[in-house]
Design a protein around this motif. Structure first.
Motif, PDB file in Angstrom:
ATOM      1  N   GLU A  11       0.808  -1.226   0.000  1.00  0.00           N
ATOM      2  CA  GLU A  11       0.000   0.000   0.000  1.00  0.00           C
ATOM      3  C   GLU A  11       0.841   1.276   0.000  1.00  0.00           C
ATOM      4  N   THR A  12       1.939   1.287   0.738  1.00  0.00           N
ATOM      5  CA  THR A  12       2.775   2.496   0.730  1.00  0.00           C
ATOM      6  C   THR A  12       3.345   2.715  -0.672  1.00  0.00           C
ATOM      7  N   ALA A  13       3.686   1.617  -1.335  1.00  0.00           N
ATOM      8  CA  ALA A  13       4.237   1.729  -2.692  1.00  0.00           C
ATOM      9  C   ALA A  13       3.168   2.187  -3.681  1.00  0.00           C
ATOM     10  N   VAL A  14       1.968   1.639  -3.543  1.00  0.00           N
ATOM     11  CA  VAL A  14       0.865   2.046  -4.432  1.00  0.00           C
ATOM     12  C   VAL A  14       0.581   3.531  -4.221  1.00  0.00           C
ATOM     13  N   TYR A  15       0.560   3.928  -2.949  1.00  0.00           N
ATOM     14  CA  TYR A  15       0.230   5.321  -2.650  1.00  0.00           C
ATOM     15  C   TYR A  15       1.218   6.269  -3.311  1.00  0.00           C
ATOM     16  N   ARG A  16       2.506   5.954  -3.216  1.00  0.00           N
ATOM     17  CA  ARG A  16       3.514   6.837  -3.825  1.00  0.00           C
ATOM     18  C   ARG A  16       3.333   6.916  -5.337  1.00  0.00           C
ATOM     19  N   ASP A  17       3.114   5.771  -5.960  1.00  0.00           N
ATOM     20  CA  ASP A  17       3.019   5.779  -7.421  1.00  0.00           C
ATOM     21  C   ASP A  17       1.733   6.444  -7.904  1.00  0.00           C
ATOM     22  N   VAL A  18       0.665   6.275  -7.156  1.00  0.00           N
ATOM     23  CA  VAL A  18      -0.575   6.978  -7.502  1.00  0.00           C
ATOM     24  C   VAL A  18      -0.351   8.491  -7.379  1.00  0.00           C
ATOM     25  N   ALA A  19       0.357   8.880  -6.329  1.00  0.00           N
ATOM     26  CA  ALA A  19       0.655  10.313  -6.151  1.00  0.00           C
ATOM     27  C   ALA A  19       1.470  10.833  -7.328  1.00  0.00           C
ATOM     28  N   LEU A  20       2.434  10.038  -7.792  1.00  0.00           N
ATOM     29  CA  LEU A  20       3.269  10.469  -8.915  1.00  0.00           C
ATOM     30  C   LEU A  20       2.493  10.472 -10.229  1.00  0.00           C
ATOM     31  N   ALA A  21       1.537   9.565 -10.369  1.00  0.00           N
ATOM     32  CA  ALA A  21       0.673   9.585 -11.558  1.00  0.00           C
ATOM     33  C   ALA A  21      -0.170  10.861 -11.542  1.00  0.00           C
ATOM     34  N   GLY A  22      -0.598  11.261 -10.335  1.00  0.00           N
ATOM     35  CA  GLY A  22      -1.354  12.507 -10.203  1.00  0.00           C
ATOM     36  C   GLY A  22      -0.474  13.712 -10.545  1.00  0.00           C
ATOM     37  N   LEU A  23       0.759  13.675 -10.079  1.00  0.00           N
ATOM     38  CA  LEU A  23       1.694  14.776 -10.314  1.00  0.00           C
ATOM     39  C   LEU A  23       2.020  14.937 -11.798  1.00  0.00           C
ATOM     40  N   THR A  24       2.220  13.804 -12.479  1.00  0.00           N
ATOM     41  CA  THR A  24       2.668  13.852 -13.877  1.00  0.00           C
ATOM     42  C   THR A  24       1.518  13.775 -14.873  1.00  0.00           C
ATOM     43  N   GLY A  25       0.380  13.283 -14.422  1.00  0.00           N
ATOM     44  CA  GLY A  25      -0.747  13.090 -15.347  1.00  0.00           C
ATOM     45  C   GLY A  25      -0.523  11.924 -16.304  1.00  0.00           C
ATOM     46  N   SER A  26       0.469  11.085 -16.006  1.00  0.00           N
ATOM     47  CA  SER A  26       0.784   9.958 -16.900  1.00  0.00           C
ATOM     48  C   SER A  26       0.110   8.677 -16.426  1.00  0.00           C
ATOM     49  N   ARG A  27      -0.047   7.750 -17.366  1.00  0.00           N
ATOM     50  CA  ARG A  27      -0.755   6.502 -17.103  1.00  0.00           C
ATOM     51  C   ARG A  27       0.061   5.536 -16.248  1.00  0.00           C
ATOM     52  N   LEU A  28      -0.554   5.147 -15.127  1.00  0.00           N
ATOM     53  CA  LEU A  28       0.057   4.169 -14.237  1.00  0.00           C
ATOM     54  C   LEU A  28      -0.851   2.945 -14.175  1.00  0.00           C
ATOM     55  N   HIS A  29      -0.251   1.761 -14.252  1.00  0.00           N
ATOM     56  CA  HIS A  29      -1.010   0.531 -14.048  1.00  0.00           C
ATOM     57  C   HIS A  29      -0.382  -0.227 -12.881  1.00  0.00           C
ATOM     58  N   VAL A  30      -1.190  -0.560 -11.895  1.00  0.00           N
ATOM     59  CA  VAL A  30      -0.703  -1.266 -10.714  1.00  0.00           C
ATOM     60  C   VAL A  30      -0.812  -2.770 -10.966  1.00  0.00           C
ATOM     61  N   ALA A  31       0.336  -3.442 -10.959  1.00  0.00           N
ATOM     62  CA  ALA A  31       0.353  -4.893 -11.171  1.00  0.00           C
ATOM     63  C   ALA A  31      -0.150  -5.606  -9.907  1.00  0.00           C
TER      64      ALA A  31
END
Ligand SMILES: [Zn+2]
Length: 432
Positions: free
Chosen positions: A219-239
């Motif tokens: 969850e901590t890892a998902v949270y960081r990457d979701v935050a970065l997807a929000g920051l960059t507006g780029s597509r993130l897919h969580v495996a």
């Protein structure tokens, strides 16, 4: 066994068709022409002068799409090859597979992308998309030449197997990938927290005396990457999402219009950490099998659309790798050949999930995540289909297993629903 001589133009009649977007399968006929779907009509038969393949009693679906497979070639051909992995894929109804980059050499150079695509061309089983590595040699430091990788044919980017620990590297990767419209697939695992862990942290890890991997590792890892997807507006897919907390983070991210999607594996939908009491090494996976409550929440999250699709995380390992103490065994299980049958047996037959829903989650949804032309029965789509006997009971065993590896807890299990074969570009291959 269905007998069919390949022809360039014909009709398939009599089958029940499960088409994404429809609530239930219904009788229909499909006109295939030169490898493309020409027409789908919702009735049991058609009048035609063209050759007809009668499939009364069978379920016809778009060919399944797996966007998370480890084919192990190049480098680990003793575990799996592109030919054997895609052979297992079609036996499981998959006509499109996307393979991960943690091979040897790593898929961080255009020549490796081309090599894999060439090998698949030679194997000739199904369509293959290559997921290239985000960082050089999966080391999490230097970002690869995404433009050149895309030119060579890469469809997405991932360091799967490893979390990109450095947030600045991940931010840059998302920015660069976003410009090229390539999704970044993240293996979300805060390794400093999971370090020595062997199974889900909870009641059973305490009972069995095995070091735990808390849900927060993911969850901590998902949270960081979701935050970065929000920051960059780029597509993130969580495996391989596996916890209730991950579902909650993704639900909120989607509400805020952050461009994030997520997948769940068949094993995280059907197996829980109580099953590890026999220390079966084939149940050691990463992320680990979670609690029963998590399993139930993953299923709800699929129904509500928070989790987008089902992906196998097919991860072959030899018996010799797994025939060691539990703590030394490498994580992973194979799953291409059994994904549909397992989910049909455990979820559809028990009334937890509709068959049409399951089919959509294994076809149109994963194809949409990667943005690839697959998983539909629309006019003009590739004529990629799976033919299934939904009632056939069969035992998955070492004889009919098509992978080189047999690290599956399902070996010896009786399953309901069996893929009979696939059409890829209108060309029939029987798999029974
Ligand atoms: Zn992974």
């Amino acid at each position: 066994m269905i007998k069919w001589k390949n022809r360039s133009e014909f009709w398939i009649t009599g089958a029940e068709i499960a088409a994404p977007g429809r609530k239930k399968p219904a009788p229909g006929c499909i006109h295939l022409k030169r490898g493309i779907i020409e027409e789908l009509v919702w009735k049991k038969s058609v009048e035609t002068d063209l050759p007809v393949l009668e499939l009364d009693g069978y379920l016809l679906t778009p060919g399944f799409v797996d966007i998370h497979t480890h084919l192990r070639e190049p480098g680990y051909e003793e575990k799996e090859t592109i030919a054997t992995g895609t052979s297992a894929a079609i036996a499981g109804g998959f006509t499109t597979v996307a393979c991960m980059a943690n091979t040897d050499p790593v898929v961080d150079d255009p020549s490796v992308v081309r090599y894999i695509l060439d090998r698949n061309e030679q194997a000739g089983n199904c369509r293959l998309y290559v997921i290239a590595a985000v960082t050089r040699n999966l080391e999490g430091r230097d970002i690869n030449e995404f433009g050149l990788l895309r030119e060579a044919g890469a469809a997405a980017l991932s360091d799967d197997g490893k979390y990109i620990a450095n947030a600045r590297v991940m931010r840059s990767a998302l920015e660069y990938a976003g410009m090229l419209e390539l999704p970044v697939i993240s293996h979300c695992e805060e390794i400093s927290l999971s370090a020595e862990g062997l199974m889900n942290e909870g009641y059973y890890s305490t009972k069995l005396g095995l070091a735990g991997i808390p849900a927060e590792t993911e969850e901590t890892a998902v949270y960081r990457d979701v935050a970065l997807a929000g920051l960059t507006g780029s597509r993130l897919h969580v495996a391989h999402a596996s916890t209730a907390g991950t579902v909650e983070i993704i639900r909120r991210a989607k509400e805020r219009q952050i461009p994030v999607t997520a997948e769940v594996t068949p094993h995280h939908l059907t197996m829980d950490d109580s099953m590890l009491q026999d220390y079966d090494r084939n149940l050691k996976v990463n992320p680990p099998l979670r609690s029963r409550e998590d399993v139930d929440i993953m299923l709800d999250a699929l129904s509500s659309g928070v989790i987008d699709c089902i992906s196998t995380d097919h991860a072959p390992h030899n018996e010799i790798d797994k025939e060691v103490e539990f703590d030394l065994a490498p994580p992973g299980m194979i799953g291409l050949q059994t994904a549909f049958a397992l989910l049909n047996t455990e979820l559809v037959e028990t009334g937890k999930l509709g068959i049409a829903q399951l089919v959509a989650l294994m076809t149109e949804s994963p194809a949409r995540v990667l943005g690839i032309p697959a998983g539909t029965l629309d006019k003009g789509a590739p004529a990629d289909l799976a033919v299934i006997d939904p009632d056939e009971q069969w035992v998955y065993d070492r004889e009919n297993n098509r992978s080189i590896s047999s690290n599956s807890p399902l070996i010896g299990r009786k399953l309901t629903g069996r893929v009979q074969g696939v059409f890829v570009g209108g060309k029939w291959t029987s798999t029974v």
